[in-house]
Motif scaffolding. Structure first.
Motif, PDB file in Angstrom:
ATOM      1  N   ILE A 147       2.295  25.183  55.708  1.00 53.17           N
ATOM      2  CA  ILE A 147       1.211  25.945  56.332  1.00 53.17           C
ATOM      3  C   ILE A 147      -0.107  25.605  55.637  1.00 53.17           C
ATOM      4  O   ILE A 147      -0.167  25.520  54.402  1.00 53.17           O
ATOM      5  CB  ILE A 147       1.494  27.458  56.240  1.00 53.17           C
ATOM      6  CG1 ILE A 147       2.726  27.797  57.091  1.00 53.17           C
ATOM      7  CG2 ILE A 147       0.291  28.276  56.681  1.00 53.17           C
ATOM      8  CD1 ILE A 147       3.226  29.214  56.917  1.00 53.17           C
ATOM      9  N   SER A 148      -1.151  25.422  56.432  1.00 53.12           N
ATOM     10  CA  SER A 148      -2.472  25.101  55.879  1.00 53.12           C
ATOM     11  C   SER A 148      -3.502  26.118  56.358  1.00 53.12           C
ATOM     12  O   SER A 148      -3.268  26.891  57.285  1.00 53.12           O
ATOM     13  CB  SER A 148      -2.893  23.686  56.293  1.00 53.12           C
ATOM     14  OG  SER A 148      -1.978  22.728  55.803  1.00 53.12           O
TER      15      SER A 148
ATOM     16  N   THR B  73       1.179  22.990  59.647  1.00 46.95           N
ATOM     17  CA  THR B  73       0.767  21.584  59.694  1.00 46.95           C
ATOM     18  C   THR B  73       1.934  20.637  59.431  1.00 46.95           C
ATOM     19  O   THR B  73       1.831  19.441  59.679  1.00 46.95           O
ATOM     20  CB  THR B  73      -0.354  21.310  58.683  1.00 46.95           C
ATOM     21  OG1 THR B  73      -0.041  21.934  57.430  1.00 46.95           O
ATOM     22  CG2 THR B  73      -1.686  21.859  59.184  1.00 46.95           C
ATOM     23  N   ASP B  74       3.031  21.175  58.905  1.00 42.78           N
ATOM     24  CA  ASP B  74       4.239  20.370  58.698  1.00 42.78           C
ATOM     25  C   ASP B  74       5.440  21.193  59.156  1.00 42.78           C
ATOM     26  O   ASP B  74       6.057  21.930  58.369  1.00 42.78           O
ATOM     27  CB  ASP B  74       4.392  19.980  57.230  1.00 42.78           C
ATOM     28  CG  ASP B  74       5.592  19.056  56.986  1.00 42.78           C
ATOM     29  OD1 ASP B  74       6.312  18.750  57.963  1.00 42.78           O
ATOM     30  OD2 ASP B  74       5.809  18.659  55.831  1.00 42.78           O
ATOM     31  N   PRO B  75       5.811  21.086  60.441  1.00 40.14           N
ATOM     32  CA  PRO B  75       6.909  21.906  60.978  1.00 40.14           C
ATOM     33  C   PRO B  75       8.268  21.567  60.384  1.00 40.14           C
ATOM     34  O   PRO B  75       9.214  22.355  60.519  1.00 40.14           O
ATOM     35  CB  PRO B  75       6.868  21.611  62.480  1.00 40.14           C
ATOM     36  CG  PRO B  75       6.205  20.277  62.586  1.00 40.14           C
ATOM     37  CD  PRO B  75       5.215  20.219  61.466  1.00 40.14           C
TER      38      PRO B  75
ATOM     39  N   ALA C  20      -1.406  23.240  63.889  1.00 37.31           N
ATOM     40  CA  ALA C  20      -2.566  22.356  63.764  1.00 37.31           C
ATOM     41  C   ALA C  20      -2.029  20.936  63.623  1.00 37.31           C
ATOM     42  O   ALA C  20      -1.362  20.612  62.627  1.00 37.31           O
ATOM     43  CB  ALA C  20      -3.421  22.744  62.568  1.00 37.31           C
ATOM     44  N   VAL C  21      -2.288  20.100  64.630  1.00 35.87           N
ATOM     45  CA  VAL C  21      -1.754  18.735  64.668  1.00 35.87           C
ATOM     46  C   VAL C  21      -2.902  17.743  64.497  1.00 35.87           C
ATOM     47  O   VAL C  21      -3.918  17.826  65.205  1.00 35.87           O
ATOM     48  CB  VAL C  21      -1.015  18.475  66.002  1.00 35.87           C
ATOM     49  CG1 VAL C  21      -0.482  17.042  66.048  1.00 35.87           C
ATOM     50  CG2 VAL C  21       0.121  19.474  66.180  1.00 35.87           C
TER      51      VAL C  21
ATOM     52  N   LYS D   5      -0.486  23.874  51.661  1.00 33.93           N
ATOM     53  CA  LYS D   5      -0.424  24.851  50.560  1.00 33.93           C
ATOM     54  C   LYS D   5      -1.151  26.144  50.928  1.00 33.93           C
ATOM     55  O   LYS D   5      -1.568  26.913  50.068  1.00 33.93           O
ATOM     56  CB  LYS D   5      -1.062  24.262  49.298  1.00 33.93           C
ATOM     57  CG  LYS D   5      -0.415  22.979  48.799  1.00 33.93           C
ATOM     58  CD  LYS D   5       0.959  23.215  48.202  1.00 33.93           C
ATOM     59  CE  LYS D   5       1.515  21.936  47.578  1.00 33.93           C
ATOM     60  NZ  LYS D   5       2.859  22.142  47.019  1.00 33.93           N
ATOM     61  N   GLY D   6      -1.269  26.396  52.217  1.00 33.68           N
ATOM     62  CA  GLY D   6      -2.114  27.504  52.657  1.00 33.68           C
ATOM     63  C   GLY D   6      -1.517  28.887  52.497  1.00 33.68           C
ATOM     64  O   GLY D   6      -2.251  29.864  52.319  1.00 33.68           O
TER      65      GLY D   6
END
Length: 384
Positions: free
Chosen positions: A186-187, A176-178, A145-146, A235-236
């Motif tokens: 991960i979100s 969301t943050d690779p 997800a970008v 924080k998913g």
């Protein structure tokens, strides 16, 4: 410890049992074989279950839920699974999605989506975590997800999504943050079924639980608003792992219901069947087979009640849920094989329900975390 059910718990248990006997059980074989009209029948049953309050069992009444708590949820899933595991798994997963929304969503998200799920306007809801290369290790997911121009662009695929073709909304996990450490970027998002770029693939051809379709879900340049984010950015994964513990109570309860159905049918069968001039139920060896399976299923029930009670009290229940799911699913598989053996050749014939129950039970040691993963969770808890 007081094992007496509350009035609400007994009521939901009785309602699930009655619905199972009157509505689900007569059509369980038709759903399994996929006869004409099976999908419409499944859809109608989901709507009826929502009307009776089964799609928001642990959701607060202000959002349209029944609010009977984790014990009531476990009891209901067990009774539904005794009649039709395919229906029970969809109810279990939909409740899991509703609970994760209630736990971490914004007030606006709760007010929008929970009434749609609980009322049945959305016949089901999807839990989109697993990917083709990220099953037992969800931190290895590749869906991205970008953030672009005030929206998230979602791309990737999820697999083995329960009843995806009936879902009105999906809870979707994406990276969301690779650049973050594995599992830390991960979100979690809420994505409606009719969002452009969302495609639900054809149902998998499975060994069992045929009535509940299991589909891949694809996200191709799926544009979702920033307010689709649920919980904190990056924080998913913690959300997923926490909700899976509650889901394991559901799958353990489902397994228990299948095992009970197998042993109940086999018990009645050997009472009526005669060989060597006497009822099969008079043979001590067969009596012991029934005794062992019934004892294991009762132990599974107590483990499930312990996990559900701890969850209801706000305690740490993850290890208990893993123990309950592990034991209940494996006990259910043994009970189905015992029941099939007691029926002899008839147990292997589709005319009798043991063949279907045995196939339906097999997946319970795999989904919502395999038995091997449950053992890892239990061991890590012991060694922590």
């Amino acid at each position: 410890m007081n094992f007496t059910l509350t009035e609400d718990q007994q009521m939901i248990k009785d309602a699930a049992e009655n619905f199972g006997i009157k509505v689900l059980l007569p059509n369980a074989s038709a759903l399994d074989t996929g006869t004409q009209g099976a999908k419409s029948l499944f859809f109608d049953n989901l709507k009826k279950l929502a009307a009776l309050g089964f799609m928001g069992l642990n959701v607060q009444s202000e959002y349209g839920g029944t609010d009977v708590g984790p014990i009531g949820f476990s009891l209901a899933i067990t009774e539904l699974a005794r009649a039709c595991a395919s229906t029970a798994v969809t109810v279990s997963v939909t409740n899991m999605v509703a609970e994760v929304i209630q736990s971490v969503a914004s007030q606006e998200q709760k007010q929008k989506y929970l009434p749609l799920i609980c009322s049945g306007e959305y016949p089901a809801a999807g839990f989109c975590l697993t990917e083709p290369n990220a099953g037992s290790d969800p931190s290895a997911m590749r869906t991205r997800a970008v953030l672009e121009n005030g929206h998230y662009m979602l791309n990737g695929s999820k697999t083995y999504i329960t009843s995806a073709e009936f879902a009105g909304v999906f809870v979707v996990w994406a990276v969301t943050d690779p650049d973050a450490p594995k599992g830390k970027g991960i979100s979690c998002f809420l994505v409606e079924r009719d969002t452009p770029g969302v495609t639900v693939g054809p149902a998998e051809h499975k060994m069992g639980q045929h009535g509940s379709p299991t589909n891949p879900v694809y996200f191709d340049d799926c544009r979702i608003p920033t307010n689709a984010l649920m919980g904190q950015l990056n924080k998913g994964l913690q959300i997923a792992l926490g909700e899976l513990a509650g889901g394991r109570i559901g799958i353990g309860s489902l397994a228990l219901g299948i095992g009970q159905a197998a042993i109940e049918y086999a018990t009645n069968y050997i009472k009526e069947r005669k060989q060597f001039g006497q009822s099969l139920s008079e043979f001590q060896g067969l009596q012991w087979m029934l005794a062992d399976s019934t004892t294991e299923l009762e132990a599974a029930r107590l483990l499930l009640m312990q996990a559900a009670s701890t969850k209801a009290a706000g305690g740490q229940f993850s290890a208990q849920a893993s123990m309950a799911k592990l034991f209940a699913s494996e006990a259910a598989n043994r009970a189905c094989y015992t029941g099939l053996q007691l029926l002899g050749g008839n147990g292997y014939v589709k005319e009798y329900p043991l063949e279907r129950l045995t196939r339906d039970a097999r997946i319970t040691t795999i989904y919502e975390g395999t038995s091997e993963i449950q053992r890892l969770i239990i061991a890590r808890n012991l060694l922590r």
